[in-house]
Design an enzyme around this catalytic site. Structure first.
Site, PDB file in Angstrom:
ATOM      1  N   PHE A 143       8.250  -1.530   4.713  1.00  8.24           N
ATOM      2  CA  PHE A 143       7.913  -0.496   3.854  1.00  8.24           C
ATOM      3  C   PHE A 143       8.998   0.552   3.284  1.00  8.24           C
ATOM      4  O   PHE A 143       9.250   1.252   4.172  1.00  8.24           O
ATOM      5  CB  PHE A 143       6.450   0.183   4.188  1.00  8.24           C
ATOM      6  CG  PHE A 143       5.637   0.771   3.120  1.00  8.24           C
ATOM      7  CD1 PHE A 143       5.064   0.154   2.101  1.00  8.24           C
ATOM      8  CD2 PHE A 143       5.913   2.138   2.993  1.00  8.24           C
ATOM      9  CE1 PHE A 143       4.585   0.827   1.242  1.00  8.24           C
ATOM     10  CE2 PHE A 143       5.483   2.821   2.144  1.00  8.24           C
ATOM     11  CZ  PHE A 143       4.484   2.295   1.091  1.00  8.24           C
ATOM     12  N   ASP A 188      15.865   3.999   7.422  1.00  9.66           N
ATOM     13  CA  ASP A 188      14.475   4.489   6.560  1.00  9.66           C
ATOM     14  C   ASP A 188      13.818   5.050   7.884  1.00  9.66           C
ATOM     15  O   ASP A 188      13.227   4.416   8.785  1.00  9.66           O
ATOM     16  CB  ASP A 188      13.680   3.572   5.852  1.00  9.66           C
ATOM     17  CG  ASP A 188      12.593   4.186   5.342  1.00  9.66           C
ATOM     18  OD1 ASP A 188      12.157   5.431   5.534  1.00  9.66           O
ATOM     19  OD2 ASP A 188      11.916   3.570   4.628  1.00  9.66           O
ATOM     20  N   LYS A 195       8.115  12.235   5.326  1.00  9.98           N
ATOM     21  CA  LYS A 195       6.615  12.458   5.964  1.00  9.98           C
ATOM     22  C   LYS A 195       6.733  13.904   6.867  1.00  9.98           C
ATOM     23  O   LYS A 195       6.193  14.778   6.245  1.00  9.98           O
ATOM     24  CB  LYS A 195       6.314  11.313   6.903  1.00  9.98           C
ATOM     25  CG  LYS A 195       5.781  10.023   6.094  1.00  9.98           C
ATOM     26  CD  LYS A 195       5.060   9.248   6.700  1.00  9.98           C
ATOM     27  CE  LYS A 195       4.301   8.261   5.809  1.00  9.98           C
ATOM     28  NZ  LYS A 195       5.265   6.914   5.335  1.00  9.98           N
TER      29      LYS A 195
HETATM   30  C1  LIG Z   1       5.367   6.370   4.275  1.00  8.70           C
HETATM   31  C2  LIG Z   1       6.751   5.630   4.109  1.00  8.70           C
HETATM   32  C3  LIG Z   1       7.730   5.655   2.843  1.00  8.70           C
HETATM   33  C4  LIG Z   1       7.269   6.054   1.519  1.00  8.70           C
HETATM   34  O1  LIG Z   1       7.032   7.340   1.595  1.00  8.70           O
HETATM   35  P1  LIG Z   1       6.018   8.219   0.245  1.00  8.70           P
HETATM   36  O2  LIG Z   1       6.292   9.905   0.841  1.00  8.70           O
HETATM   37  O3  LIG Z   1       5.004   8.038   0.477  1.00  8.70           O
HETATM   38  O4  LIG Z   1       6.976   7.917  -0.934  1.00  8.70           O
HETATM   39  C5  LIG Z   1       8.850   5.160   3.029  1.00  8.70           C
HETATM   40  N1  LIG Z   1       9.378   4.441   3.962  1.00  8.70           N
HETATM   41  C6  LIG Z   1       8.413   4.508   5.166  1.00  8.70           C
HETATM   42  C7  LIG Z   1       9.105   4.007   6.256  1.00  8.70           C
HETATM   43  C8  LIG Z   1       7.236   5.144   5.337  1.00  8.70           C
HETATM   44  O5  LIG Z   1       6.640   5.140   6.142  1.00  8.70           O
END
Ligand SMILES: *Cc1c(COP(=O)(O)O)cnc(C)c1O
Length: 400
Positions: free
Chosen positions: A139, A224, A253
């Protein structure tokens, strides 16, 4: 207004992008929330791994209040001291030399994708060399580029044509990744531990294998760490568990204790591909969110949050394994690092989450059957015990 009244208005005025639960939290403190009817909840979701220091940590609140009264926003046409200090601190804590600031995880990943493409253009004579390999069940966000990067059909459906150039391979399978590399590949993008995909922890040597593959083919490794960074795993960054460093890393986050921020960090050699006019963000790295991030990181460093996370994470994992021994027909597996823990169920987890709400416990289910435990890193043993008691009573009811 009470919860029912808020929910009625929400139905009328808010777009239905989320399957929202009928809960209206209005106040938070530490690991607890209270809703508009005064009901208390124990919060084991923490805004999806955002409120790592709990709700309203006094030092983060003070930093935001002080900065709000001094200067909230300033254009990136000018130099922003809080942003500079934050970049210096993040670089001193990581592999990176330079930072770019934005407002969310998806934007941080967008920046990483653009930087990888630009760097590849600058350093290769093949204009087609823009391919990025990502993992199935990954994700990376909800923008068009990050939806294209995400290895889940359910987030891509309805939005094609997707951005060209992404290929997806099974996570934790180095042979599959090696087979996917072509002369048009410029980068690999991975979560070190998959979050939304079900708390998937790779084999010890997987990321080292990916690093080695990237080195051999001249590919950038983008990690990420939007969900697992900032202490969630008991280290500041999850890559530290795996004995490697990436070339680019994204964070968001938990970075600013709940204030909206994202950042992309990179080695200097790669960062220099971004020159004036290639990327930007109006709000990115504004004084308010950077002051919040500085305060958040200082608390993590000064209050021993990392070692605490490791310790309480082991305790929580042990307690969840205790539940697994009690309910072997419902619980398939418990896995985690630090306070990033998943419980694989043999049944869908949605009803357990709803039963938790009745009993004042906020839990999360991801990938249908995985309960995800991402409480504030400041969670106490007593709060873990309270959660285990509630979850145990729910599982007993489900089994009966
Ligand atoms: C939550 C998340 C995102 C997206 O972040 P947003 O602030 O909602 O755009 C991207 N990568 C990972 C691994 C995430 O957990």
């Amino acid at each position: 207004m009470n919860s029912a009244q808020w929910i009625e208005k929400s139905d009328r005025y808010i777009m239905k992008t989320y399957g929202r639960y009928p809960i209206v939290p209005v106040r938070g403190e530490g690991c607890q929330l209270w809703d508009a009817d005064g009901k208390r909840y124990l919060d084991f979701l923490a805004g999806v791994a955002v409120n790592n220091l709990g709700h309203c940590h006094p030092k983060v609140v003070k930093a935001i209040q002080d900065q709000a009264a001094t200067m909230i926003h300033c254009s990136n046409y000018y130099q922003i001291p809080q942003q500079i200090e934050l970049a210096e601190l993040l670089c001193s804590l990581s592999f990176a030399d330079q930072a770019f600031f934005c407002n969310s995880g998806a934007e941080a990943n967008e920046a990483a994708i653009k930087l990888a493409r630009k760097y590849s253009r600058d350093t290769s004579d093949r204009p087609e060399r823009y391919g990025i390999i990502t993992a199935a069940d990954s994700f990376h966000g909800r923008t068009m580029a990050t939806v294209s990067a995400t290895g889940q059909e359910k987030v891509q459906r309805f939005f094609d044509p997707l951005l060209h150039g992404f290929s997806h391979v099974p996570f934790n399978d180095i042979a599959a990744m090696a087979a996917a590399v072509t002369e048009d590949t410029c980068a690999v993008m991975l979560e070190p531990i998959q979050g939304e995909g079900g708390v998937n922890i790779p084999a010890r040597d997987y990321l080292a294998g990916v690093r080695d593959l990237c080195d051999r083919h001249g590919l950038l490794l983008i990690l990420d760490e939007v969900q697992v960074g900032m202490g969630r795993t008991g280290r500041m960054f999850a890559y530290e568990h795996f004995g490697i460093t990436p070339d680019i890393m994204t964070l968001a986050k938990a970075l600013a204790g709940g204030a909206p921020i994202g950042t992309m960090l990179a080695k200097a050699e790669i960062a220099k591909a971004f020159v004036p006019g290639t990327h930007g963000s109006t709000f990115g790295g504004n004084p308010l969110v950077c002051a919040a991030a500085l305060a958040t990181i200082r608390v993590i460093l000064e209050d021993g949050i990392l070692s605490r996370t490791e310790e309480i994470g082991e305790y929580l994992l042990g307690e969840l394994e205790g539940l697994q021994r009690k309910f072997p027909r419902l619980i398939r597996e418990v896995r985690g690092i630090g306070l990033m823990i998943g419980m694989g169920l043999t049944i869908p987890g949605g009803d357990i989450v709803k039963a938790g709400h009745q009993k004042g416990l906020l839990l999360n289910v991801t990938h249908d059957t995985v309960l995800r435990f991402v409480p504030p890193l400041t969670v106490s043993k007593a709060e873990v015990d309270e959660m285990i008691t509630i979850l145990g009573s729910i599982l007993a009811e489900v089994e009966a």
